[in-house]
Design an enzyme around this catalytic site. Sequence first.
Site, PDB file in Angstrom:
ATOM      1  N   GLU A 234     -19.198  -8.334   9.745  1.00 53.23           N
ATOM      2  CA  GLU A 234     -20.242  -7.732  10.562  1.00 53.23           C
ATOM      3  C   GLU A 234     -21.235  -8.761  11.100  1.00 53.23           C
ATOM      4  O   GLU A 234     -21.723  -8.630  12.225  1.00 53.23           O
ATOM      5  CB  GLU A 234     -20.991  -6.668   9.760  1.00 53.23           C
ATOM      6  CG  GLU A 234     -20.165  -5.438   9.422  1.00 53.23           C
ATOM      7  CD  GLU A 234     -19.320  -5.585   8.175  1.00 53.23           C
ATOM      8  OE1 GLU A 234     -18.561  -4.647   7.846  1.00 53.23           O
ATOM      9  OE2 GLU A 234     -19.403  -6.656   7.524  1.00 53.23           O
TER      10      GLU A 234
ATOM     11  N   ARG B 117     -25.417  -5.128   6.680  1.00 53.27           N
ATOM     12  CA  ARG B 117     -24.928  -6.442   6.247  1.00 53.27           C
ATOM     13  C   ARG B 117     -25.238  -7.528   7.273  1.00 53.27           C
ATOM     14  O   ARG B 117     -25.151  -8.716   6.967  1.00 53.27           O
ATOM     15  CB  ARG B 117     -23.415  -6.374   6.018  1.00 53.27           C
ATOM     16  CG  ARG B 117     -23.010  -5.437   4.889  1.00 53.27           C
ATOM     17  CD  ARG B 117     -21.550  -5.012   4.980  1.00 53.27           C
ATOM     18  NE  ARG B 117     -20.618  -6.109   4.816  1.00 53.27           N
ATOM     19  CZ  ARG B 117     -20.065  -6.473   3.655  1.00 53.27           C
ATOM     20  NH1 ARG B 117     -20.368  -5.823   2.562  1.00 53.27           N
ATOM     21  NH2 ARG B 117     -19.212  -7.455   3.600  1.00 53.27           N
TER      22      ARG B 117
ATOM     23  N   LYS C 234       0.853  -1.190   0.000  1.00 57.33           N
ATOM     24  CA  LYS C 234       0.000   0.000   0.000  1.00 57.33           C
ATOM     25  C   LYS C 234       0.893   1.246   0.000  1.00 57.33           C
ATOM     26  O   LYS C 234       1.916   1.292   0.671  1.00 57.33           O
ATOM     27  CB  LYS C 234      -0.909   0.016   1.229  1.00 57.33           C
ATOM     28  CG  LYS C 234      -2.040  -0.994   1.174  1.00 57.33           C
ATOM     29  CD  LYS C 234      -2.968  -0.870   2.366  1.00 57.33           C
ATOM     30  CE  LYS C 234      -3.869   0.334   2.237  1.00 57.33           C
ATOM     31  NZ  LYS C 234      -4.928   0.369   3.287  1.00 57.33           N
TER      32      LYS C 234
END
Length: 641
Positions: free
Chosen positions: A371, A399, A285
Amino acid sequence: MSDLPETPLLDRVQTPADLRQLAPDQLRQLADELRAETISAVGTTGGHLGSGLGVVELTTAIHYVFDTPRDRLVWDVGHQCYPHKILTGRRDRIRTLRQGGGLSGFTKRSESEYDPFGAAHSSTSISAALGFAIANKLANRPGKGIAVIGDGAMSAGMAYEAMNNAEQAGNRLVVILNDNDMSIAPPVGGLSAYLSRIVSSRGFLGLREQLKRLAKKLPRPIQQAARKTDEFARGMTMGGTLFEELGFYYVGPIDGHNLDHLIPVLENVRDAEEGPILVHVVTTKGKGYAPAEAAADKYHGVQKFDVITGTQAKAPPGPPQYQNVFGEQLVKEADRDSTICAITAAMPSGTGLDKFAKGHPDRFFDVGIAEQHAVTFAAGLAAQGMRPFCAIYSTFLQRAYDQVVHDVAIQNLPVRFAIDRAGLVGADGATHAGSFDVTYLATLPNFVVMAAADEAELVHMTHTAALHDTGPIAIRYPRGNGTGVALPETAERLEIGKGRLVREGKTVAILSLGTRLEEALKAADQLEAKGLSTTVADLRFAKPLDEAMIRKLLTTHEVAVTVEENAVGGFGAHVLTMASDEGLIDGGLKLRTMRLPDRFQDQDSPAKQYAEAKLDAAAIVDTILSALRHNSSGVEQGARA
């Protein structure tokens, strides 16, 4: 002198078809120019930076090798797609990212044919790419489904559900695992690249298929031994046994920044007759931009910044952010109560729980992008006597709705939900807006649903939730800074289902839920200036309603208006139902509900979004004046643009 980078090769590329006209030895320069253009664009607009920089070479290689848009490329989450947008005909608008009327910060179907599937939530890419692959297979059309998914997104069960179902797609499905943080990959270098190139070649795959067919004619014990030998031989050098068990042919790991390694492997994968195939690519990243590489979060999300120094623009000093107010108060609650614990789904700093993690690391749980698991895990903790706080953004809690209903509400377990990013969220747009949580929670039996009007109220509500043991309870609060009110030295336990009168009048009643209270008070000032005596109430609770207060306001005022940062079916709908059930609207009361419009709103500044939604002070005043001028009685909806 222009601040824009010099990009002579990139200037020749409007679409991937142009990219494929370049010679392989030109791709390194193109990638460098693409990285510079991405940095320059995000420096202008702000947005997600580190993730996009990490996939510059991968983006270049995919569009160079595969026939996009016929081959359908699906980016998981989509926050890494800025280089993709530059290469797919949107470079002229790239400096409008996340601005009103500009490009979305994520992939978006209505924006380009090169965005076949919209995304901003995690772990959906493999399912979607599988759908594209199977649809083409059934229709006998050319074209693959290509999913690019990060290692973080692989923590969600949905990714594995899709992979478990993927074998039917055959070689039409390619999954590229972008590994930038897992630290599970063996050393990546020339040998690994050579092995990946060999085992992804048509000759190797063809030989392997012949051996598999031959093995089927042998006795079963020999078949099993042959299979284990193949897995062991490739697993020792390359890993990937888990993916093999899910039906994928594993290739990797390879250096995701080395185009000389990437291109031949992807070409082999493109031409392979065996599949589905998973390519394990290792990236960094923030690659290629020193300030991003040096940052702990690799510049995941940034404000506008100086490209030379990496210094981000700082917002002027202001009130504390809601997430930090919540996090700091929860630490205080945990200091006095050893049963309080905190759960987040890969968003410790975004929810303010990074403070809790430092103060009480043994009671802090980051479960990854999961979640559904987070909610049921919290339910299990609550059932065993703990007091869990499950801190999840409103848009992500969607979700886990089945778990909220089945595992929490039906069993009446005292899980505390801290719902961050409630209401509209500005630059992240429709995919991240918290527009529905009041609707989907207040409809559930046993639930208590609170909405903080300001940061002081959030302190009180966090304390109230910590002490509430008789069932599930939720607090909703917005993104960003508070209103500037003084924080209380001592948190107060609120009476469940009781609101507060903030201002008293006689003609107009504004019933506010949440942080629209500030606009409601501005509207009251304007109405008072017009000679209309105005009451403003902060109801605090969407469920249970303060029925006594509502009943009094509806029977003693000429006009009443409900105001909320939620879609239809929320607070206003519950007030209407109560008024209807009790016959309060039969006598000529003018009652209006103001809420978010029945459409998804694109990115813009929050102030402009709320003005567009007709939820600012001006719209409240207009709705009330319109009601007063109206000749008929009864219930009507607030004016909508």
